[in-house]
Design an enzyme around this catalytic site. Structure first.
Site, short mmCIF file in Angstrom:
data_model
loop_
_atom_site.label_atom_id
_atom_site.label_comp_id
_atom_site.label_asym_id
_atom_site.label_seq_id
_atom_site.Cartn_x
_atom_site.Cartn_y
_atom_site.Cartn_z
N GLU A 142 0.08 -0.94 5.78
CA GLU A 142 1.10 -0.38 6.68
C GLU A 142 0.83 1.09 6.96
O GLU A 142 1.01 1.56 8.07
CB GLU A 142 2.49 -0.54 6.04
CG GLU A 142 3.64 -0.20 6.99
CD GLU A 142 3.98 1.28 7.05
OE1 GLU A 142 4.51 1.70 8.09
OE2 GLU A 142 3.72 2.01 6.09
N ASP A 158 0.85 -1.19 0.00
CA ASP A 158 0.00 0.00 0.00
C ASP A 158 0.89 1.24 0.00
O ASP A 158 2.04 1.19 0.44
CB ASP A 158 -0.95 0.00 1.21
CG ASP A 158 -0.22 -0.07 2.55
OD1 ASP A 158 0.71 -0.90 2.67
OD2 ASP A 158 -0.55 0.70 3.47
#
Ligand SMILES: [Zn+2]
Length: 457
Positions: A147, A84
């Site tokens: 994250e 991400d």
């Protein structure tokens, strides 16, 4: 041997990183069975497909996290990366999702943080596999998907009983090795107010986030016209203040200096200055009680001493306290706080005292989040192995670093931050024109390959 093998894979590595960067994997609302939205899911699918094509077994855990695995053995070592990215934001000279190459750099969101290193880790493992190097432990390259916004991916992995590595690293920070990260508490408190007296604080605000030192704060106060001059005069005594008239009110503006919440001594807290100034005025009632509480127990203190929560240790130093935001009206006022405690101490060592003091100030908890500290002793075998690899590859000492912030390593046991940013390289992650130098990328793959081999052999 590994190094040469990796140099021969250079074009392939670049191509795979580019492919991943071209997928805009910013978290979005859940869609169907895609908890982090379509873009993030595409990035996972792309990476799992690549892993399969490189000859690894893959697992997708409910579209929340995935991994590639190689080898045999009871024990497993892991590289924890994430696919991400943060939103691109403004100010780019190159398109953020085109992965264009200029001057030996691949430009794009996620090139350094963290697609480049994560896909690099796959190729590091591929080089080990192609050379048939004997391993005693299995190796897992884990693809986190959340994250940047809370690590819900790893939480899910752990909750589902996912295997925890016996050792590993996350290439999501900097070299050499971060083995100590302070514990972090972020919280918001409020109290309701009843107005009183003839100087009234109509509104108050300051700060942008709990983990940032506020560089600006202001309060609007209403008071009888004949008191304007007294307050203005008081204001002139403080360098950081500007007092302005607006309608029937005075606006008190405080100018501080911003800094990260892990190093508040590098800044100047505008909210602390504002509260100190308001403490000099003839306020009454709840607001006075609130301001007095804040000045007595927080004030300009950056170490939690006034609150009685101060702790320190030799590894990571002192407790760090930051008053990040304030927001209020005549009826209610709220504050946000960010605290970091030393790595060998525990949450339980101070949290009750903190909450007691807040209760004393009639402050009511809105939220309180905790990320525990991380500390892996320098004597641990896998730390020594990572140091050895780094020293061999870089020809310089692999100092262990203690930080006040938190890295992805906190999300999983037995993981420390190792790379990908080398000493002296500028901060590019989360910035416009994020890039990774192709030479750095390849060097990272070489270091990771050596580290994986060292840990798994
Ligand atoms: Zn990252």
């Amino acid at each position: 041997m590994l190094d040469e093998k990796i140099i021969n894979m250079k074009e392939e590595i670049i191509k795979s990183v580019q492919e991943s960067v071209r997928i805009r994997s910013v978290e979005e609302d859940a869609k169907g069975d895609m908890p982090f939205g379509e873009g993030v899911n595409k990035a996972l699918e792309n990476c799992l497909k690549l892993s399969e094509s490189l000859g690894f077994n893959t697992v997708n855990v409910d579209n929340m996290i995935g991994y590639a695995e190689y080898g045999k053995g009871d024990e497993m070592i892991a590289v924890l990366g994430h696919l991400d990215v943060v939103p691109e934001g403004d100010g780019w000279n190159y398109p953020p999702y085109a992965a264009e190459i200029h001057d030996g750099k691949i430009y794009g969101r996620g090139t350094t943080d963290d697609k480049g290193p994560t896909i690099g880790a796959l190729y590091a493992l591929k080089a080990i596999k192609d050379l048939n190097l004997p391993l005693k432990r299995r190796v897992r390259i884990i693809f986190g998907l959340n994250e940047e916004t809370g690590s819900k991916c790893v939480k899910h992995y752990v909750e589902k009983g996912g295997e925890i590595p016996v050792a590993g690293f996350t290439p999501d920070s900097e070299y050499p090795i971060i083995n100590a990260e302070k514990g972090i508490v972020t919280c918001k408190y409020k109290r309701s107010l009843k107005g009183d007296g003839n100087i009234v604080v109509k509104s108050i605000r300051g700060g942008i986030a709990p983990n940032v030192v506020p560089d600006y704060a202001e309060a609007v106060i209403s008071l009888p016209k004949d008191k304007f001059d007294t307050v203005k005069k008081l204001g002139e005594e403080v360098e950081e203040i500007k007092v302005e008239e607006k309608d029937d009110c005075l606006v008190i503006k405080l100018f501080g200096v911003s800094a990260h919440g892990s190093t508040p001594w590098k800044g100047k807290n505008a909210i602390s200055y504002l509260l100190s100034f308001l403490g000099k005025l003839d306020l009454k009632g709840d607001m006075k009680e609130f301001i007095d509480f804040m000045n007595q127990y927080i004030g300009f203190d950056l170490e939690g001493k006034n609150l009685g929560v101060y702790l320190e240790d030799d590894v990571s130093g002192k407790f760090v306290f930051n008053l990040g935001t304030i927001c209020g009206s005549e009826e209610e006022i709220s504050i946000e706080i960010n605290m970091r405690y030393p790595v060998t101490k525990k949450y339980e060592d101070f949290i009750d005292t903190f909450k007691e003091k807040m209760a004393l100030g009639k402050m009511e908890e809105i939220y309180l989040r905790h990320k525990k500290s991380l500390y892996v002793s320098p004597d641990t075998e896998f730390i020594k192995k990572l140091q050895k690899v780094y020293e061999e590859k870089m020809g310089e000492k692999a100092d262990l670093i203690a930080i006040g912030g938190g890295t992805y390593a906190k999300a999983m046991e037995n993981i420390v931050a190792f790379g990908p940013v080398f000493r002296g390289q500028p901060k590019v992650e989360h910035q416009p024109d994020e890039y990774i130098e192709i030479d750095s990328l390849i060097k990272n793959v070489q270091i990771m390959a050596a580290a994986i081999y060292e840990l798994a052999k």
